[in-house]
Write a protein that holds these residues in place. Structure first.
Motif, PDB file in Angstrom:
ATOM      1  N   ASP A  79       0.864  -1.185   0.000  1.00 18.64           N
ATOM      2  CA  ASP A  79       0.000   0.000   0.000  1.00 18.64           C
ATOM      3  C   ASP A  79       0.897   1.230   0.000  1.00 18.64           C
ATOM      4  OD1 ASP A  79      -1.782   2.048   0.372  1.00 18.64           O
ATOM      5  OD2 ASP A  79      -2.555   1.320   2.288  1.00 18.64           O
ATOM      6  N   MET A  80       1.076   1.842  -1.132  1.00 21.25           N
ATOM      7  CA  MET A  80       1.965   2.997  -1.289  1.00 21.25           C
ATOM      8  C   MET A  80       1.428   4.253  -0.609  1.00 21.25           C
ATOM      9  SD  MET A  80       4.429   1.694  -2.961  1.00 21.25           S
ATOM     10  CE  MET A  80       4.763   0.242  -3.904  1.00 21.25           C
ATOM     11  N   ARG A  81       0.161   4.201  -0.173  1.00 21.07           N
ATOM     12  CA  ARG A  81      -0.438   5.366   0.485  1.00 21.07           C
ATOM     13  C   ARG A  81      -0.293   5.326   2.005  1.00 21.07           C
ATOM     14  NH1 ARG A  81      -6.121   4.556  -1.960  1.00 21.07           N
ATOM     15  NH2 ARG A  81      -5.437   2.543  -1.252  1.00 21.07           N
ATOM     16  N   THR A 136      -0.374  13.341  -2.342  1.00 20.19           N
ATOM     17  CA  THR A 136      -1.630  14.109  -2.211  1.00 20.19           C
ATOM     18  C   THR A 136      -2.078  14.674  -3.552  1.00 20.19           C
ATOM     19  OG1 THR A 136      -0.459  16.125  -1.545  1.00 20.19           O
ATOM     20  CG2 THR A 136      -1.285  14.686   0.217  1.00 20.19           C
ATOM     21  N   ARG A 137      -1.173  14.808  -4.497  1.00 16.47           N
ATOM     22  CA  ARG A 137      -1.546  15.260  -5.844  1.00 16.47           C
ATOM     23  C   ARG A 137      -2.226  14.139  -6.625  1.00 16.47           C
ATOM     24  NH1 ARG A 137       4.122  18.266  -6.884  1.00 16.47           N
ATOM     25  NH2 ARG A 137       3.608  20.226  -5.864  1.00 16.47           N
ATOM     26  N   GLU A 138      -1.830  12.902  -6.309  1.00 14.16           N
ATOM     27  CA  GLU A 138      -2.344  11.743  -7.046  1.00 14.16           C
ATOM     28  C   GLU A 138      -3.515  11.047  -6.350  1.00 14.16           C
ATOM     29  OE1 GLU A 138       1.120   9.282  -7.229  1.00 14.16           O
ATOM     30  OE2 GLU A 138       2.276  10.763  -8.352  1.00 14.16           O
ATOM     31  N   ASN A 139      -3.712  11.327  -5.060  1.00 12.53           N
ATOM     32  CA  ASN A 139      -4.732  10.631  -4.270  1.00 12.53           C
ATOM     33  C   ASN A 139      -5.485  11.620  -3.403  1.00 12.53           C
ATOM     34  OD1 ASN A 139      -3.835   7.600  -4.599  1.00 12.53           O
ATOM     35  ND2 ASN A 139      -1.976   8.750  -4.195  1.00 12.53           N
ATOM     36  N   SER A 142      -7.320  12.077   2.335  1.00 16.11           N
ATOM     37  CA  SER A 142      -7.913  11.248   3.399  1.00 16.11           C
ATOM     38  C   SER A 142      -7.550   9.767   3.237  1.00 16.11           C
ATOM     39  CB  SER A 142      -9.431  11.417   3.428  1.00 16.11           C
ATOM     40  OG  SER A 142      -9.999  10.923   2.234  1.00 16.11           O
ATOM     41  N   GLU A 143      -7.034   9.391   2.060  1.00 17.23           N
ATOM     42  CA  GLU A 143      -6.636   8.004   1.810  1.00 17.23           C
ATOM     43  C   GLU A 143      -5.166   7.749   2.149  1.00 17.23           C
ATOM     44  OE1 GLU A 143      -7.435   7.543  -2.327  1.00 17.23           O
ATOM     45  OE2 GLU A 143      -9.606   7.391  -2.050  1.00 17.23           O
ATOM     46  N   ILE A 144      -4.470   8.794   2.589  1.00 17.96           N
ATOM     47  CA  ILE A 144      -3.040   8.681   2.858  1.00 17.96           C
ATOM     48  C   ILE A 144      -2.808   8.705   4.363  1.00 17.96           C
ATOM     49  CG2 ILE A 144      -0.785   9.784   2.536  1.00 17.96           C
ATOM     50  CD1 ILE A 144      -2.078  11.076  -0.025  1.00 17.96           C
ATOM     51  N   PRO A 169      -0.488  20.232   7.267  1.00 21.80           N
ATOM     52  CA  PRO A 169      -1.161  21.017   6.219  1.00 21.80           C
ATOM     53  C   PRO A 169      -1.596  20.208   4.996  1.00 21.80           C
ATOM     54  CG  PRO A 169       0.800  22.179   6.990  1.00 21.80           C
ATOM     55  CD  PRO A 169       0.819  20.810   7.614  1.00 21.80           C
ATOM     56  N   PHE A 170      -1.069  19.004   4.812  1.00 25.47           N
ATOM     57  CA  PHE A 170      -1.438  18.185   3.674  1.00 25.47           C
ATOM     58  C   PHE A 170      -2.816  17.529   3.866  1.00 25.47           C
ATOM     59  CE2 PHE A 170       3.221  18.252   3.186  1.00 25.47           C
ATOM     60  CZ  PHE A 170       3.299  18.712   1.882  1.00 25.47           C
ATOM     61  N   GLY A 171      -3.348  17.555   5.083  1.00 28.56           N
ATOM     62  CA  GLY A 171      -4.659  16.981   5.346  1.00 28.56           C
ATOM     63  C   GLY A 171      -4.693  15.469   5.345  1.00 28.56           C
ATOM     64  N   ILE A 172      -3.556  14.855   5.598  1.00 29.98           N
ATOM     65  CA  ILE A 172      -3.466  13.392   5.623  1.00 29.98           C
ATOM     66  C   ILE A 172      -3.680  12.888   7.045  1.00 29.98           C
ATOM     67  CG2 ILE A 172      -1.911  13.317   3.642  1.00 29.98           C
ATOM     68  CD1 ILE A 172       0.402  12.925   5.670  1.00 29.98           C
ATOM     69  N   LYS A 173      -3.865  11.586   7.170  1.00 34.31           N
ATOM     70  CA  LYS A 173      -3.970  10.968   8.491  1.00 34.31           C
ATOM     71  C   LYS A 173      -2.561  10.742   9.028  1.00 34.31           C
ATOM     72  CE  LYS A 173      -5.847   6.965  10.888  1.00 34.31           C
ATOM     73  NZ  LYS A 173      -6.530   5.677  10.775  1.00 34.31           N
ATOM     74  N   ILE A 174      -2.297  11.234  10.231  1.00 34.58           N
ATOM     75  CA  ILE A 174      -0.979  11.068  10.863  1.00 34.58           C
ATOM     76  C   ILE A 174      -1.180  10.323  12.167  1.00 34.58           C
ATOM     77  CG2 ILE A 174       1.034  12.253  11.809  1.00 34.58           C
ATOM     78  CD1 ILE A 174       0.272  14.634   9.964  1.00 34.58           C
TER      79      ILE A 174
END
Length: 176
Positions: A79-81, A136-139, A142-144, A169-174
């Motif tokens: 899972d690359m994300r 984040t540009r490709e997905n 919220s999926e990262i 700031p990227f809005g990803i899950k950390i």
């Protein structure tokens, strides 16, 4: 003043430079090398030189690799994300031995430690940020997920907090 020959003293000094190897352990290792046959000693030396020559860093995750891209990053079943951020390549090995994690990794090569002179620019933080930006540009962000798997030490926690603020700031899950 040394009680051995100059060649043996030099070998002991080299072993003593290794982490967690004291003077007595260095002497034991040096004498072990002397007990090896010439062929065994040559194989040992060749293994060191070969590793130094062929091992590099994966251009994606910074883990050790014998090619431009490591086997984990090449594996299309991963899972690359989901990126697990670790301090060093040994941590990747430990997580891989469990055989449960299916994401990819990012190796920092240390933690932020002002007392030891280790600053953020000395770690592989910039490639991590670029990697997350590209993801984040490709997905959908919220999926990262980025899992901050630094050691639970003062320095590890500080590094995780620094990365969390940097990636927020990227809005990803950390997760930690």
């Amino acid at each position: 003043m040394s009680s051995f020959t100059p060649s043996l003293d030099r070998l002991i000094e080299q072993f003593a430079k290794l982490p967690s190897v004291g003077k007595k352990s260095a002497q034991r290792l040096a004498f072990h090398i002397l007990d090896l046959s010439n062929e065994e000693a040559k194989d040992f030396a060749d293994a060191i030189l070969s590793a130094k020559k062929s091992i590099t860093r994966c251009k994606i995750c910074q883990n050790i690799s014998e090619g431009e891209i490591c086997p984990v990053c090449q594996n299309q079943n991963r899972d690359m994300r989901t990126i697990c951020v670790v301090e060093n390549p040994r941590d990747v090995g430990a997580i891989e031995r469990i055989s449960e994690y299916r994401g990819v990794f990012h190796v920092l090569y240390g933690v932020i430690s002002p007392l030891d002179g280790k600053t953020p620019d000395m770690l592989t933080i910039s490639p991590l940020v670029s990697r997350v930006r590209d993801l984040t540009r490709e997905n959908n962000p919220s999926e990262i997920e980025v899992i901050l798997a630094t050691n639970p030490s003062v320095e590890g926690d500080a590094t995780a907090m620094y990365l969390s603020r940097l990636l927020e700031p990227f809005g990803i899950k950390i997760t930690r």
